[in-house]
Design a protein around this motif. Structure first.
Motif, PDB file in Angstrom:
ATOM      1  N   LEU B  95       0.806  -1.224   0.000  1.00 17.67           N
ATOM      2  CA  LEU B  95       0.000   0.000   0.000  1.00 17.67           C
ATOM      3  C   LEU B  95       0.836   1.269   0.000  1.00 17.67           C
ATOM      4  O   LEU B  95       0.344   2.340  -0.342  1.00 17.67           O
ATOM      5  N   LEU B  96       2.094   1.174   0.411  1.00 14.16           N
ATOM      6  CA  LEU B  96       2.937   2.371   0.403  1.00 14.16           C
ATOM      7  C   LEU B  96       3.993   2.312  -0.696  1.00 14.16           C
ATOM      8  O   LEU B  96       4.006   3.126  -1.611  1.00 14.16           O
ATOM      9  N   ALA B  97       4.849   1.309  -0.597  1.00 15.66           N
ATOM     10  CA  ALA B  97       5.989   1.272  -1.512  1.00 15.66           C
ATOM     11  C   ALA B  97       5.559   1.089  -2.962  1.00 15.66           C
ATOM     12  O   ALA B  97       6.094   1.740  -3.860  1.00 15.66           O
ATOM     13  N   THR B  98       4.592   0.214  -3.195  1.00 14.74           N
ATOM     14  CA  THR B  98       4.215  -0.071  -4.582  1.00 14.74           C
ATOM     15  C   THR B  98       3.587   1.140  -5.276  1.00 14.74           C
ATOM     16  O   THR B  98       4.048   1.511  -6.362  1.00 14.74           O
ATOM     17  N   PRO B  99       2.574   1.790  -4.674  1.00 16.81           N
ATOM     18  CA  PRO B  99       2.037   2.975  -5.345  1.00 16.81           C
ATOM     19  C   PRO B  99       3.089   4.075  -5.507  1.00 16.81           C
ATOM     20  O   PRO B  99       3.127   4.757  -6.538  1.00 16.81           O
ATOM     21  N   PHE B 100       3.939   4.207  -4.516  1.00 17.82           N
ATOM     22  CA  PHE B 100       4.972   5.238  -4.616  1.00 17.82           C
ATOM     23  C   PHE B 100       5.932   4.929  -5.766  1.00 17.82           C
ATOM     24  O   PHE B 100       6.303   5.820  -6.536  1.00 17.82           O
ATOM     25  N   GLY B 101       6.309   3.680  -5.888  1.00 17.27           N
ATOM     26  CA  GLY B 101       7.166   3.280  -6.990  1.00 17.27           C
ATOM     27  C   GLY B 101       6.505   3.546  -8.338  1.00 17.27           C
ATOM     28  O   GLY B 101       7.145   4.009  -9.285  1.00 17.27           O
ATOM     29  N   LEU B 102       5.213   3.277  -8.405  1.00 20.20           N
ATOM     30  CA  LEU B 102       4.462   3.526  -9.637  1.00 20.20           C
ATOM     31  C   LEU B 102       4.451   5.014  -9.963  1.00 20.20           C
ATOM     32  O   LEU B 102       4.667   5.421 -11.112  1.00 20.20           O
ATOM     33  N   LEU B 103       4.226   5.827  -8.938  1.00 21.97           N
ATOM     34  CA  LEU B 103       4.215   7.276  -9.141  1.00 21.97           C
ATOM     35  C   LEU B 103       5.563   7.751  -9.682  1.00 21.97           C
ATOM     36  O   LEU B 103       5.626   8.499 -10.666  1.00 21.97           O
ATOM     37  N   LEU B 104       6.640   7.280  -9.062  1.00 26.28           N
ATOM     38  CA  LEU B 104       7.969   7.700  -9.508  1.00 26.28           C
ATOM     39  C   LEU B 104       8.213   7.261 -10.946  1.00 26.28           C
ATOM     40  O   LEU B 104       8.730   8.027 -11.766  1.00 26.28           O
ATOM     41  N   ALA B 105       7.821   6.023 -11.261  1.00 27.17           N
ATOM     42  CA  ALA B 105       8.011   5.525 -12.619  1.00 27.17           C
ATOM     43  C   ALA B 105       7.231   6.375 -13.616  1.00 27.17           C
ATOM     44  O   ALA B 105       7.735   6.749 -14.672  1.00 27.17           O
ATOM     45  N   TYR B 188       7.983  -0.970 -13.276  1.00 29.69           N
ATOM     46  CA  TYR B 188       6.982  -0.172 -13.981  1.00 29.69           C
ATOM     47  C   TYR B 188       7.608   0.663 -15.092  1.00 29.69           C
ATOM     48  O   TYR B 188       7.017   0.866 -16.140  1.00 29.69           O
ATOM     49  N   LEU B 189       8.804   1.130 -14.835  1.00 22.14           N
ATOM     50  CA  LEU B 189       9.497   1.916 -15.855  1.00 22.14           C
ATOM     51  C   LEU B 189       9.681   1.087 -17.112  1.00 22.14           C
ATOM     52  O   LEU B 189       9.409   1.535 -18.231  1.00 22.14           O
ATOM     53  N   ALA B 190      10.135  -0.150 -16.906  1.00 22.51           N
ATOM     54  CA  ALA B 190      10.306  -1.043 -18.048  1.00 22.51           C
ATOM     55  C   ALA B 190       8.959  -1.320 -18.709  1.00 22.51           C
ATOM     56  O   ALA B 190       8.852  -1.333 -19.935  1.00 22.51           O
ATOM     57  N   GLY B 191       7.936  -1.510 -17.892  1.00 19.98           N
ATOM     58  CA  GLY B 191       6.616  -1.779 -18.447  1.00 19.98           C
ATOM     59  C   GLY B 191       6.077  -0.597 -19.227  1.00 19.98           C
ATOM     60  O   GLY B 191       5.557  -0.742 -20.329  1.00 19.98           O
ATOM     61  N   LEU B 192       6.249   0.590 -18.663  1.00 17.03           N
ATOM     62  CA  LEU B 192       5.707   1.786 -19.303  1.00 17.03           C
ATOM     63  C   LEU B 192       6.340   2.033 -20.662  1.00 17.03           C
ATOM     64  O   LEU B 192       5.690   2.513 -21.586  1.00 17.03           O
TER      65      LEU B 192
END
Lengths: 320, 304
Positions: B95-105, B188-192
């Motif tokens: 709930l914290l690290a994953t959404p934050f990682g997505l936001l950064l990506a 996510y960066l790779a995915g995006l």
């Protein structure tokens, strides 16, 4: 589990050989956003990213800073004080007193063959699964993938028992068993990481054009030739990305060394970090130096291979 | 599934493997299968078996039935705190690290300048071993000389961030998130990068705002990445071990299932049957997620 995600995302990509227009997005730099307020937003994004980056770096920088100062000084003034003297003494001490050199060697003896053997076996398995149309290849893929997802602790006990029961001649292991020898750690690393590599490479190989392989078959190439001379060279980017990841993981492993080695001299460098911790008194600055030494190789490997690493992850983005 | 028919026909095709081919296959396919069987799947099964026995690792193995499990659930004080901590770990990473990682990506993927710098910096903690992370956590959080207390200036009554059992798990979770965020970001960066830009263009032409485009178009297209990130998050949360072990061997508020297993089988106690029972609990939870994930994969496979 990284790469497959990326690979699987492909169906949304147009099938054309140019694979969308990567160049275009690169040049696009937000060109599709509204013109107004973009600049303001841009600065906001930069400020945010910079702040987060610095926050992420801060602990590392603190460790480096602490490692350069004598303990008495930071004990007296705290870590946030100006240094009266900076030196590399702790680094020297970490190497001489606690024999970091030997632990590094232990790690290399595990990680280097580990990565190479894992990549070799996994790439062949992936080749068989993805390119040979064997019966049951999907089951095989699951067998490996699921194996990698099991929690390590589940297999620790039986392995421990197994390893103590397997005798080895003295010239292979001075403990005379597989237990308490680097072989044990190496074997477990390979077996455990195989699953991940097979999964990634199989997904990658699926994106390679079939025609090349068909042509090789028509030319009468055997399985080995099709693997070694036709498929493997095309997998170089994926292998580079995987190699980086695997090296990091094997290098950073903590549990296997802890469980399967009893002789302190055989510990890999990550597990040996604890040796710098004293029984009653811990010199945190010495430990900081040790941490920096331990962390350095993986950071260097990542920075050097970063381009390949990201390229390997995003690979397939321009393949049909 | 009309696609399977021609495929099968092709599979039966003219290709017959020669004897040499078969030998190569046997050796190079047999070796990894053997390794995985002997060193991963075999021990897993053995663990399940051992969990029903009493064994100190040396003497006789005696059948204990469900005794270990009964003991574990009712009478082992560290068990429920460990479960709670593992769940907290899952919640923090998910709930914290994953959404934050997505936001950064998402931010980096928009093509800001210096993206390489941001990317490397944010990924840096991932390449550190958790043992090192655990140590750095001590450097910052220790009571007497920790950097955080120095920053807060709590001279008289310093907070014992790592020693206080009500507090330390949160601090360790922060450190775990620090590391997980970069991992998620790079995925996510790779995915995006592989999302077809024309999709976004189409959405923009239809008048979607950037936010709408992201949540309604890009994110659904990333579904496979989401699945992977989910699996990785779960696996990391269940496997968590190194960091607490490096800080205080997983005691005093930092209990984790993995630590309990290790303590019971490696420690002086050597209660292998009991340790295995804990491991089996861990296994069952993991299997739930693994099976879900594999079913997903299988469906994707059929579509291919």
């Amino acid at each position: 589990m990284t790469v497959p995600a990326v690979r699987a995302a492909h169906p949304v990509r147009p099938a054309g050989p140019s694979g969308g227009a990567p160049g275009r997005r690169r040049g696009g730099r937000g060109g599709r956003d509204g013109r107004d307020g973009r600049r303001g937003g841009r600065w906001g994004v930069h400020a945010f990213l910079l702040a987060v980056s610095l926050a992420f770096l801060a602990p590392l920088l603190l460790a480096v800073y602490a490692s350069l100062r004598p303990y008495e000084e930071t004990a007296r003034d705290g870590y946030f004080s100006l240094p009266s003297r900076l030196s590399f003494d702790y680094y020297r001490q970490a190497f001489t007193d606690s024999g970091m050199g030997r632990y590094f060697l232990n790690t290399l003896l595990i990680a280097v063959p580990g990565v190479l053997i894992t990549l070799f076996l996994a790439s062949f398995t992936a080749f068989a699964v993805a390119r040979l149309r064997l019966r049951g290849s999907l089951l095989l893929l699951m067998f490996f993938t699921a194996g990698n997802l099991l929690p390590q602790q589940v297999i620790v006990t039986p392995l421990y028992v197994l390893f103590t029961k397997v005798p080895l001649p003295y010239w292979l292991s001075d403990s005379l068993t597989l237990y308490d020898s680097l072989w044990a750690v190496l074997l477990v690393q390979i077996a455990f990481q195989l699953g991940f590599c097979v999964f990634v490479l199989a997904n990658f190989m699926r994106t390679l054009p079939r025609e090349i392989l068909e042509a090789a078959v028509v030319d009468g190439a055997g399985v080995w030739t099709r693997y070694r001379h036709v498929t493997l060279p095309l997998c170089r980017p994926a292998l580079a990305a995987l190699g980086t990841l695997q090296f990091t993981w094997m290098y950073n492993d903590f549990l296997w060394g802890l469980v399967f080695l009893s002789d302190g001299d055989k510990l890999p460098v990550t597990s040996a970090l604890n040796n710098l911790r004293g029984q009653f008194f811990t010199d945190y600055n010495l430990l900081a130096a040790g941490s920096v030494i331990v962390a350095l190789p993986t950071i260097v490997v990542f920075l050097l291979l970063q381009r390949h690493f990201i390229a390997g992850l995003t690979l397939g983005a321009n393949k049909g | 599934m009309p696609k399977t028919a021609p495929r099968r026909a092709r599979r039966r095709g003219p290709r017959r493997h020669t004897r040499r081919d078969r030998a190569v296959l046997c050796v190079l396919l047999g070796l990894p299968i053997l390794l995985d069987l002997v060193l991963v799947w075999g021990p897993t099964m053995a663990s399940v078996g051992l969990s029903f026995t009493d064994w100190d690792g040396v003497g006789d193995i005696t059948w204990a039935g469900l005794g270990n499990y009964a003991h574990l659930f009712t009478d082992y004080p560290q068990f429920w705190p460990a479960v709670r901590n593992n769940l907290l770990w899952l919640a923090a990473l998910g709930l914290l690290a994953t959404p934050f990682g997505l936001l950064l990506a998402a931010l980096i993927d928009r093509g800001v300048r210096f993206s390489r710098f941001y990317q490397s910096t944010l990924y840096m903690p991932v390449v550190l071993s958790l043992a090192v992370v655990g140590f750095i956590a001590q450097l910052i959080l220790s009571r007497d000389q920790g950097a955080l207390n120095a920053l807060l200036g709590g001279g008289k009554d310093p907070v014992d961030w790592l020693g206080d059992p009500d507090l330390n798990i949160w601090m360790i979770l922060l450190a775990a998130c620090w590391r997980h965020t970069g991992y998620v970001m790079i995925l996510y960066l790779a995915g995006l990068k592989s999302v077809d830009p024309t999709l976004k263009e189409a959405a923009a032409i239809d008048g979607a705002t950037e936010r709408q485009t992201f949540f309604r178009v890009v994110l659904p297209a990333l579904r496979p990445v989401n699945v992977i990130v989910g699996v990785i998050t779960v696996v990391e949360a269940l496997r968590a071990f190194d960091i607490v072990y490096a800080v205080n061997k997983g005691r005093n508020g930092l209990e984790l299932l993995s630590v309990l297993v290790t303590d019971n089988i490696v420690g002086e106690a050597s209660r292998i049957g009991f340790g295995s029972a804990i491991a089996v609990v861990l296994l069952l939870v993991s299997l739930g997620f693994i099976v879900t994930y594999l079913v997903q994969e299988l469906r994707g496979e059929e579509r291919r």
